[in-house]
Write a protein that holds these residues in place. Sequence first.
Motif, PDB file in Angstrom:
ATOM      1  N   GLY A  96       0.787  -1.227   0.000  1.00 24.59           N
ATOM      2  CA  GLY A  96       0.000   0.000   0.000  1.00 24.59           C
ATOM      3  C   GLY A  96       0.820   1.279   0.000  1.00 24.59           C
ATOM      4  N   SER A  97       2.121   1.137   0.048  1.00 25.40           N
ATOM      5  CA  SER A  97       2.949   2.352   0.117  1.00 25.40           C
ATOM      6  C   SER A  97       4.193   2.235  -0.754  1.00 25.40           C
ATOM      7  N   PHE A  98       4.049   1.651  -1.956  1.00 28.11           N
ATOM      8  CA  PHE A  98       5.203   1.551  -2.850  1.00 28.11           C
ATOM      9  C   PHE A  98       5.652   2.944  -3.248  1.00 28.11           C
ATOM     10  N   ASP A  99       6.939   3.202  -3.067  1.00 27.24           N
ATOM     11  CA  ASP A  99       7.503   4.503  -3.407  1.00 27.24           C
ATOM     12  C   ASP A  99       8.885   4.283  -4.020  1.00 27.24           C
ATOM     13  N   SER A 100       9.017   4.603  -5.280  1.00 31.70           N
ATOM     14  CA  SER A 100      10.284   4.398  -5.977  1.00 31.70           C
ATOM     15  C   SER A 100      11.238   5.575  -5.837  1.00 31.70           C
ATOM     16  N   SER A 101      10.839   6.608  -5.112  1.00 31.54           N
ATOM     17  CA  SER A 101      11.692   7.799  -5.021  1.00 31.54           C
ATOM     18  C   SER A 101      13.036   7.505  -4.351  1.00 31.54           C
ATOM     19  N   GLY A 102      13.067   6.596  -3.377  1.00 29.26           N
ATOM     20  CA  GLY A 102      14.330   6.251  -2.722  1.00 29.26           C
ATOM     21  C   GLY A 102      15.311   5.620  -3.699  1.00 29.26           C
ATOM     22  N   LEU A 103      14.816   4.667  -4.497  1.00 35.35           N
ATOM     23  CA  LEU A 103      15.660   4.031  -5.501  1.00 35.35           C
ATOM     24  C   LEU A 103      16.130   5.061  -6.529  1.00 35.35           C
ATOM     25  N   LEU A 104      15.212   5.918  -6.960  1.00 35.19           N
ATOM     26  CA  LEU A 104      15.573   6.930  -7.957  1.00 35.19           C
ATOM     27  C   LEU A 104      16.628   7.894  -7.417  1.00 35.19           C
ATOM     28  N   LYS A 105      16.441   8.369  -6.192  1.00 35.29           N
ATOM     29  CA  LYS A 105      17.419   9.295  -5.590  1.00 35.29           C
ATOM     30  C   LYS A 105      18.780   8.626  -5.400  1.00 35.29           C
ATOM     31  N   GLY A 106      18.756   7.357  -4.995  1.00 31.51           N
ATOM     32  CA  GLY A 106      20.014   6.629  -4.838  1.00 31.51           C
ATOM     33  C   GLY A 106      20.726   6.434  -6.162  1.00 31.51           C
ATOM     34  N   ALA A 107      19.976   6.126  -7.208  1.00 32.96           N
ATOM     35  CA  ALA A 107      20.571   5.937  -8.534  1.00 32.96           C
ATOM     36  C   ALA A 107      21.133   7.257  -9.065  1.00 32.96           C
ATOM     37  N   ILE A 108      20.415   8.341  -8.845  1.00 33.22           N
ATOM     38  CA  ILE A 108      20.892   9.660  -9.290  1.00 33.22           C
ATOM     39  C   ILE A 108      22.164  10.036  -8.545  1.00 33.22           C
ATOM     40  N   ALA A 109      22.197   9.807  -7.237  1.00 32.39           N
ATOM     41  CA  ALA A 109      23.400  10.099  -6.443  1.00 32.39           C
ATOM     42  C   ALA A 109      24.572   9.253  -6.928  1.00 32.39           C
ATOM     43  N   ASN A 110      24.307   7.994  -7.241  1.00 30.93           N
ATOM     44  CA  ASN A 110      25.348   7.107  -7.746  1.00 30.93           C
ATOM     45  C   ASN A 110      25.876   7.604  -9.087  1.00 30.93           C
ATOM     46  N   ALA A 111      24.980   8.015  -9.967  1.00 33.94           N
ATOM     47  CA  ALA A 111      25.386   8.489 -11.295  1.00 33.94           C
ATOM     48  C   ALA A 111      26.228   9.756 -11.198  1.00 33.94           C
ATOM     49  N   ASN A 112      26.004  10.556 -10.159  1.00 34.03           N
ATOM     50  CA  ASN A 112      26.731  11.807  -9.990  1.00 34.03           C
ATOM     51  C   ASN A 112      27.928  11.673  -9.053  1.00 34.03           C
ATOM     52  N   SER A 113      28.212  10.459  -8.591  1.00 30.33           N
ATOM     53  CA  SER A 113      29.302  10.255  -7.638  1.00 30.33           C
ATOM     54  C   SER A 113      30.656  10.256  -8.339  1.00 30.33           C
ATOM     55  N   GLU A 114      31.698  10.174  -7.526  1.00 23.58           N
ATOM     56  CA  GLU A 114      33.052  10.186  -8.051  1.00 23.58           C
ATOM     57  C   GLU A 114      33.362   8.919  -8.855  1.00 23.58           C
ATOM     58  N   ARG A 115      32.816   7.782  -8.428  1.00 29.67           N
ATOM     59  CA  ARG A 115      33.011   6.506  -9.123  1.00 29.67           C
ATOM     60  C   ARG A 115      31.651   5.888  -9.420  1.00 29.67           C
ATOM     61  N   PRO A 116      30.950   6.418 -10.411  1.00 26.54           N
ATOM     62  CA  PRO A 116      29.577   5.946 -10.672  1.00 26.54           C
ATOM     63  C   PRO A 116      29.550   4.538 -11.262  1.00 26.54           C
ATOM     64  N   THR A 117      28.520   3.804 -10.882  1.00 28.33           N
ATOM     65  CA  THR A 117      28.261   2.496 -11.502  1.00 28.33           C
ATOM     66  C   THR A 117      27.004   2.572 -12.368  1.00 28.33           C
ATOM     67  N   ILE A 118      26.442   3.755 -12.457  1.00 25.35           N
ATOM     68  CA  ILE A 118      25.247   3.990 -13.268  1.00 25.35           C
ATOM     69  C   ILE A 118      25.624   4.977 -14.370  1.00 25.35           C
ATOM     70  N   PHE A 143       5.462   6.820 -11.962  1.00 20.74           N
ATOM     71  CA  PHE A 143       6.245   5.589 -11.885  1.00 20.74           C
ATOM     72  C   PHE A 143       5.757   4.686 -10.752  1.00 20.74           C
ATOM     73  N   ASN A 144       5.322   5.277  -9.656  1.00 19.33           N
ATOM     74  CA  ASN A 144       4.782   4.489  -8.546  1.00 19.33           C
ATOM     75  C   ASN A 144       3.508   3.761  -8.950  1.00 19.33           C
ATOM     76  N   ALA A 155      19.642  -1.759  -9.238  1.00 23.54           N
ATOM     77  CA  ALA A 155      18.947  -2.838  -8.533  1.00 23.54           C
ATOM     78  C   ALA A 155      19.205  -4.141  -9.279  1.00 23.54           C
ATOM     79  N   VAL A 156      20.303  -4.802  -8.969  1.00 23.43           N
ATOM     80  CA  VAL A 156      20.704  -5.985  -9.719  1.00 23.43           C
ATOM     81  C   VAL A 156      19.822  -7.172  -9.362  1.00 23.43           C
ATOM     82  N   SER A 157      19.864  -7.668  -8.145  1.00 26.15           N
ATOM     83  CA  SER A 157      19.003  -8.743  -7.643  1.00 26.15           C
ATOM     84  C   SER A 157      18.905  -9.889  -8.647  1.00 26.15           C
TER      85      SER A 157
END
Length: 164
Positions: A37-59, A78-79, A118-120
């Motif tokens: 009842g509370s699916f929220d993809s914003s956490g995954l999206l924010k984490g992916a954006i932070a990763n893409a903008n990091s010093e050693r991105p994997t995205i 998207f939710n 999100a490899v899984s």
Amino acid sequence: MIDFLRTNPFVKWALLLIRVYLGWKWLSAGIKKYQSGSFDSSGLLKGAIANANSERPTIPDWWGGFLESFALPNVDLFNFIVPLGEVLVGLGLIIGLFTRTAIFFGLLMNFAFVLSGAVSANPVMIVLSLFVLVSLHESGKVGVDGIIRKKQPTLFKRNQTSTV
């Protein structure tokens, strides 16, 4: 290998098992999101954006840009779309209805999840999905697609007229 997938009469049964397995994975993931009842993809999206903008991105930066400029501002869309897509892909694969369309959209979601970090089980699902996709009509023979094909064979024939 492709010819084997498309012509061997026993392949349709192996593809049925793969298709139902993938369908169950998609359907159960979508149902879990609805049940919470509370699916929220914003956490995954924010984490992916932070990763893409990091010093050693994997995205990839282009994917991070897409997530930042389109996906995150439209997170409510998207939710709604992600669980719905998972349920529809799951149902389509389990009953064998619009099998190639379902597997295409399943692959699209798998690649989006992998690109977002999100490899899984996504790589395994991608490989199995490619077998179903490459087999063309063989994957849907045991299912609603096969029933429709038997009742309306001309519906699936291509126009074979040649222009000379």
